[in-house]
Design an enzyme around this catalytic site. Structure first.
Site, short mmCIF file in Angstrom:
data_model
loop_
_atom_site.label_atom_id
_atom_site.label_comp_id
_atom_site.label_asym_id
_atom_site.label_seq_id
_atom_site.Cartn_x
_atom_site.Cartn_y
_atom_site.Cartn_z
N ARG A 170 15.19 58.55 62.87
CA ARG A 170 14.92 60.27 63.03
C ARG A 170 15.72 61.11 62.75
O ARG A 170 15.51 62.21 62.19
CB ARG A 170 14.53 60.18 64.71
CG ARG A 170 13.39 59.28 65.13
CD ARG A 170 13.40 59.29 66.83
NE ARG A 170 14.36 58.88 67.37
CZ ARG A 170 14.69 57.71 67.51
NH1 ARG A 170 13.91 56.62 67.41
NH2 ARG A 170 15.78 57.22 68.01
N ARG A 253 27.67 54.59 64.38
CA ARG A 253 28.27 53.89 65.57
C ARG A 253 29.52 53.46 64.77
O ARG A 253 29.61 52.85 63.59
CB ARG A 253 27.65 52.51 65.89
CG ARG A 253 26.53 52.99 66.97
CD ARG A 253 27.11 53.57 68.39
NE ARG A 253 26.15 53.61 69.32
CZ ARG A 253 25.76 55.02 69.54
NH1 ARG A 253 25.99 56.14 68.76
NH2 ARG A 253 24.91 55.13 70.64
N GLU A 282 37.02 53.65 71.25
CA GLU A 282 37.01 55.03 71.76
C GLU A 282 37.45 55.08 73.16
O GLU A 282 37.12 54.30 73.94
CB GLU A 282 35.60 55.78 71.62
CG GLU A 282 35.08 55.84 70.01
CD GLU A 282 33.68 56.38 69.87
OE1 GLU A 282 33.18 56.77 71.10
OE2 GLU A 282 33.32 56.55 68.95
N HIS A 301 33.33 62.07 68.87
CA HIS A 301 31.95 61.64 69.40
C HIS A 301 31.31 62.89 69.80
O HIS A 301 30.60 62.83 70.85
CB HIS A 301 31.97 60.38 70.49
CG HIS A 301 30.81 59.41 70.12
ND1 HIS A 301 30.71 58.21 70.34
CD2 HIS A 301 29.42 59.87 69.84
CE1 HIS A 301 29.67 57.80 70.16
NE2 HIS A 301 28.96 58.73 69.94
#
Length: 342
Positions: A170, A253, A282, A301
Site C-alpha cells: 500500500r 523496518r 530504537e 521513526h
C-alpha cells in the site's frame, strides 16, 4: 499517576467489558470508548509500571496501543483477552504464533498512514540527494561564500531518475504515484508477488531478481516488513550492487538493514547517501556511528508522525476495538483473519 481510571463514574456497570490502553488518546475518542467499556489507561509502559500493567491485563477483554513488545510474558497473563487493537499498520511487535493459537484477533490500521510514510520517503530522498542537511550546517558555519565546487554544494537530481521500491504494498503504491507523476521517475519494484495496479497506473516494472533492480536504480527505497527472511536483507552484498551515485532510503523496518555494512558503504563511497527513518535498535543511541556520517540523513521513526495521520490511526484503532467486542465484526482490518478460522 501511573495508571488512570478515566471517567470512573461511567464505569459503574460491571457488565461492561474491560479494555486496557497503553497510549494516550483524545478525550473525544476516550469518551467513545467509555460508552461501551470500562477503560484503564496508561500514559506509557515503563519498567516501573510493567507489573501494574500486567496485573490489569489479566482481566482485560481488549488491549490497545503501540510501541510495546506484546509477547509471551504479557500474553500468558492475559487469560481473558479477546482482541488486540494495534495503533499501527506494523505488526512485528506482536507474537502472532500465540495469538493465532489462542484465536485472538489482531486488528491493525492499514491504509491510514500510506500518504504520510510516502511523503517522508520523498523527503529523505530530496534531503539526501540535494544535500539539504549539510547545506544548512555549512550556512550556520559561515561557509556560504566558499567556492561553489562540485563536492561541497552540488547534489543530484531526483526528477527523471529511476526509483526501485523493495517491498511493494500500500505504501509502495502511494510512493509510486508521487515518484511517477510528481518527479517523472521510472518506477521499478521487487515484491513477493506482482502488483498489477502499480504496473497499470504508474508504469511500474516488476523485477523478480532484486539484484538486477539494485544495479539499475538511482534511488532504492525499502518498505520491507521485518521477518526471518528479510532480517539484514540489505547487507554488504546488496550495497555492493548499487550505483556509487545511488541513494538508499528505509521507511520500512530497521532490522532489514545490516547497519555495519551500510556504514561501510557510506564511508567508502560505495553509495552516495542514505536516508533512514527506522533502525535495528530504537531509540538510536546518540553515540551511533551512523550519526557521524555527512552523507546520511535520519529521522526518529517519524513515518506516521503528523497530527492528521496520528488522529486517524487512533480513530481507526478505537473503531476496530468496538467492531470486534461490541459488533462481533472481524471483516475489516483483522491482520490474522485467515488464521483464526483454520
Amino acid at each position: 499517576m501511573i495508571i488512570k481510571f478515566k471517567n470512573e463514574e461511567n464505569n459503574i456497570n460491571h457488565n461492561k467489558k474491560k479494555i486496557v490502553i497503553y497510549k494516550n488518546i483524545s478525550q473525544q475518542l476516550l469518551n467513545k470508548l467509555l460508552n461501551h467499556f470500562k477503560v484503564i489507561c496508561f500514559n506509557q509502559i515503563t519498567k516501573d509500571n510493567m507489573n501494574l500493567f500486567i496485573d490489569e491485563i489479566e482481566t482485560a477483554d481488549g488491549l490497545m496501543g503501540r510501541g510495546l513488545q506484546i509477547g509471551a510474558k504479557i500474553l500468558n497473563k492475559a487469560n481473558n483477552l479477546k482482541v488486540i487493537s494495534a495503533m499501527s499498520s506494523g505488526i512485528d511487535q506482536y507474537d502472532l504464533n500465540i495469538l493465532n493459537h489462542r484465536k485472538i484477533p489482531l486488528m491493525y490500521t492499514p491504509n491510514v498512514s500510506n500518504d504520510s510514510v510516502a511523503d517522508l520517503a520523498i523527503g529523505l530522498m530530496l534531503n539526501c540527494s540535494r544535500k539539504i542537511k549539510n547545506s544548512m550546517k555549512r550556512i550556520k558555519n559561515g561557509e556560504w561564500e566558499k567556492k561553489m565546487d562540485y563536492n561541497f554544494w552540488y547534489g543530484l537530481d531526483v526528477h527523471h531518475k529511476k526509483i526501485g521500491i523493495v517491498g511493494m504494498g500500500r505504501i509502495g503504491l502511494t510512493l509510486s504515484k508521487r515518484a511517477r507523476f510528481g518527479f517523472d521517475m521510472e518506477v521499478l519494484y521487487h515484491s513477493r508477488t506482482r502488483h498489477f495496479d502499480a504496473e497499470s497506473l504508474y508504469d511500474a516494472v516488476f523485477y523478480q531478481d532484486v539484484d538486477e533492480l539494485l544495479k539499475e536504480c538511482d534511488f532504492v527505497v525499502s518498505i520491507l516488513p521485518l521477518t526471518e527472511e528479510t532480517r539484514f536483507f540489505f547487507s554488504e552484498s546488496k550495497f555492493s550492487l548499487m550505483k556509487n551515485t545511488a541513494i538508499f532510503v528505509n521507511v520500512g523496518r530497521g532490522g532489514v538493514v545490516d547497519e555495519v555494512s551500510l556504514i561501510k558503504a557510506l564511508k567508502d563511497g560505495r553509495i552516495a547517501g542514505a536516508g533512514l527513518d527506522v533502525f535495528e535498535f530504537e531509540p538510536l543511541s546518540p553515540t551511533s556511528p551512523l550519526l557521524s556520517l555527512d552523507n546520511l540523513v535520519c529521522t526518529p521513526h517519524l513515518g506516521i508522525a503528523t497530527l492528521e495521520t496520528s488522529n486517524k490511526i487512533d480513530e481507526c484503532a478505537v473503531n476496530n476495538l468496538i467492531n470486534v467486542l461490541i459488533n462481533g465484526n472481524l471483516e475489516n482490518n483483522c491482520y490474522n483473519f485467515d488464521s483464526l478460522f483454520k
